[in-house]
Design an enzyme around this catalytic site. Structure first.
Site, PDB file in Angstrom:
ATOM      1  N   ASP A   1       0.827  -1.220   0.000  1.00  0.00           N
ATOM      2  CA  ASP A   1       0.000   0.000   0.000  1.00  0.00           C
ATOM      3  C   ASP A   1       0.862   1.271   0.000  1.00  0.00           C
ATOM      4  O   ASP A   1       0.386   2.347  -0.324  1.00  0.00           O
ATOM      5  CB  ASP A   1      -0.907   0.038   1.232  1.00  0.00           C
ATOM      6  CG  ASP A   1      -1.820  -1.170   1.332  1.00  0.00           C
ATOM      7  OD1 ASP A   1      -1.978  -1.878   0.327  1.00  0.00           O
ATOM      8  OD2 ASP A   1      -2.371  -1.409   2.431  1.00  0.00           O
TER       9      ASP A   1
ATOM     10  N   GLY B   1      -4.877  -1.512  -1.569  1.00  0.00           N
ATOM     11  CA  GLY B   1      -4.375  -0.229  -1.070  1.00  0.00           C
ATOM     12  C   GLY B   1      -5.092   0.294   0.164  1.00  0.00           C
ATOM     13  O   GLY B   1      -4.697   1.318   0.716  1.00  0.00           O
TER      14      GLY B   1
HETATM   15  O1  F6P Z   1      -2.407  -3.742   3.676  1.00  0.00           O
HETATM   16  C1  F6P Z   1      -2.086  -4.616   2.669  1.00  0.00           C
HETATM   17  C2  F6P Z   1      -3.313  -5.220   2.085  1.00  0.00           C
HETATM   18  O2  F6P Z   1      -2.865  -6.055   1.054  1.00  0.00           O
HETATM   19  C3  F6P Z   1      -4.370  -4.231   1.604  1.00  0.00           C
HETATM   20  O3  F6P Z   1      -4.015  -3.592   0.411  1.00  0.00           O
HETATM   21  C4  F6P Z   1      -5.583  -5.111   1.528  1.00  0.00           C
HETATM   22  O4  F6P Z   1      -6.802  -4.410   1.654  1.00  0.00           O
HETATM   23  C5  F6P Z   1      -5.392  -6.018   2.699  1.00  0.00           C
HETATM   24  O5  F6P Z   1      -3.995  -6.038   2.988  1.00  0.00           O
HETATM   25  C6  F6P Z   1      -5.889  -7.423   2.505  1.00  0.00           C
HETATM   26  O6  F6P Z   1      -5.691  -8.110   3.691  1.00  0.00           O
HETATM   27  P1  F6P Z   1      -5.976  -9.647   3.916  1.00  0.00           P
HETATM   28  O7  F6P Z   1      -4.671 -10.344   3.733  1.00  0.00           O
HETATM   29  O8  F6P Z   1      -6.460  -9.725   5.307  1.00  0.00           O
HETATM   30  O9  F6P Z   1      -6.994 -10.086   2.915  1.00  0.00           O
END
Ligand code: F6P
Length: 359
Positions: A134, A177
């Site tokens: 992000d 992001g």
């Molecule tokens: O913060 C990094 C990120 O990849 C974000 O861009 C995204 O919304 C989130 O993590 C997804 O997280 P998870 O691994 O919990 O699905």
């Protein structure tokens, strides 16, 4: 090993990204060869402290007979978590002493680093390394993982372009992001998008349709490429964006809502398709720039441990790596795109619709 040898722990925390293993490799090499430290890899972030799960790391062990896979393998050999664990704070905090750590290097995003800074008040010697696709960790120009994710999104956009042109369609690419638009904006510029919608800049259906129509009248093909960040405002009247699952906020859905809204706004004249890249953006081999950044961050973090500069985070300022106070990073919160900054200006200057001009 002598009794005054320092033992440093290393952990990866929060969502993974390419380059974490390269950072672990650099930390281990610098710590062992540069300072004579011992390195313990803490497994699954704070869960490893709570459950005392850690393993010794050495340059030889990580080298795997000369194949040196840590440089080029995405993910993290230490595992990671990005949700609360079932342990009280003291179980986590006591893990630092129980594992005999003299210092802890934590590779994390803004959320993880804030939580770890809080735990560190119990007496840890903490140094942070910023990572996240992000790119929203404050006080550093860049975090590990961002460059690779920009490449991944840009490559996907290039593939959408050929099929979009062939079928005269508006192709919409939804990126990750969270509340920050850095990834969508950078990839949109890199892939020649016609519009980039990000959380930091309000946009209108009229503005977007005007940008799509202008693009379509300029080109012989009726094709346009729209990159939309998952946290961007959805089209008015649509209820997408964030859902609460497994006690975590999940973004998603804005791309599909946008495809429907574009088709409707065109009165059926335009066909639109949405693609959600999802976790593909977090996987794969790190780019050379991420591998270099991870290596430099890792070396500097160990050197900060050696000189006793704790409660700090290594940061990229221009081409230099500098320590910044972790407390300042935490209090700054998530770094957002400045609608007036250089990259937004660049996007507008090459004709990308970025929403309403904030003036
Ligand atoms: O913060 C990094 C990120 O990849 C974000 O861009 C995204 O919304 C989130 O993590 C997804 O997280 P998870 O691994 O919990 O699905």
């Amino acid at each position: 090993m002598s009794s005054d040898t320092k033992r440093i722990g290393v952990m990866t925390s929060g969502g993974d990204c390419p380059g974490l293993n390269a950072a672990i490799r650099a930390i281990t090499r610098r710590a062992v060869h540069g300072h004579g430290f011992e390195v313990l890899g803490i497994e699954d972030a704070v869960a490893g402290l709570a459950h005392r799960q850690a393993r010794p790391l050495s340059p030889e062990l990580l080298d795997i007979d000369g194949y040196d896979p840590m440089l080029s393998t995405g993910g993290t050999i230490l595992g990671s978590i990005n949700k609360a664990i079932d342990a009280v704070a003291s179980e986590i905090e006591d893990g630092y002493q129980a594992l005999g750590l003299d210092a802890l290097i934590a590779i994390g995003g803004d959320g993880s680093l804030a939580i770890l800074a809080e735990h560190a008040r119990s007496g840890w010697n903490l140094v942070g390394i910023p990572k996240t696709i992000d790119n929203d960790v404050a006080l550093t120009d860049q975090s590990i993982g961002f460059d690779t994710a920009v490449r991944t999104v840009s490559r996907a956009a290039a593939q959408l372009r050929t099929t979009g042109v062939s079928h005269d369609r508006v192709m919409i690419l939804e990126t990750m992001g969270r509340g920050a638009g850095h990834l969508a904006l950078a990839a949109g510029i890199a892939s020649g998008a016609d519009a980039v919608l990000i959380p930091e800049i309000p946009w209108s259906m009229e503005g977007l349709m005007a940008a799509i129509e202008a693009t379509r009248s300029r080109r012989s093909q009726a094709f346009a490429l729209v990159v939309v960040a998952e946290g961007a405002d959805p089209p008015a009247g649509t209820a997408v964006g964030v859902s609460e699952r497994s006690e975590r906020r999940h973004h998603g859905g804005v791309g599909e809502a946008l495809a429907i809204a574009v088709e409707e706004a065109s009165g059926g004249a335009i066909e639109a398709r949405a693609t959600v890249l999802g976790h593909i953006q977090r996987g794969g081999e790190p780019s050379p720039m991420d591998t270099i950044l991870a290596t430099e961050f890792g070396i500097h973090a160990v050197d900060l441990v050696a000189e006793g500069t704790f409660d700090s985070m290594v940061a990229l300022h221009g081409t230099r790596i500098r320590p910044v106070p972790l407390a300042d990073v935490v209090s700054a919160g998530s770094a957002r795109v400045d609608p007036h900054e250089e990259r937004a200006h660049t996007a507008r200057s090459v004709g990308i619709y970025l929403g309403e001009d904030p003036q």
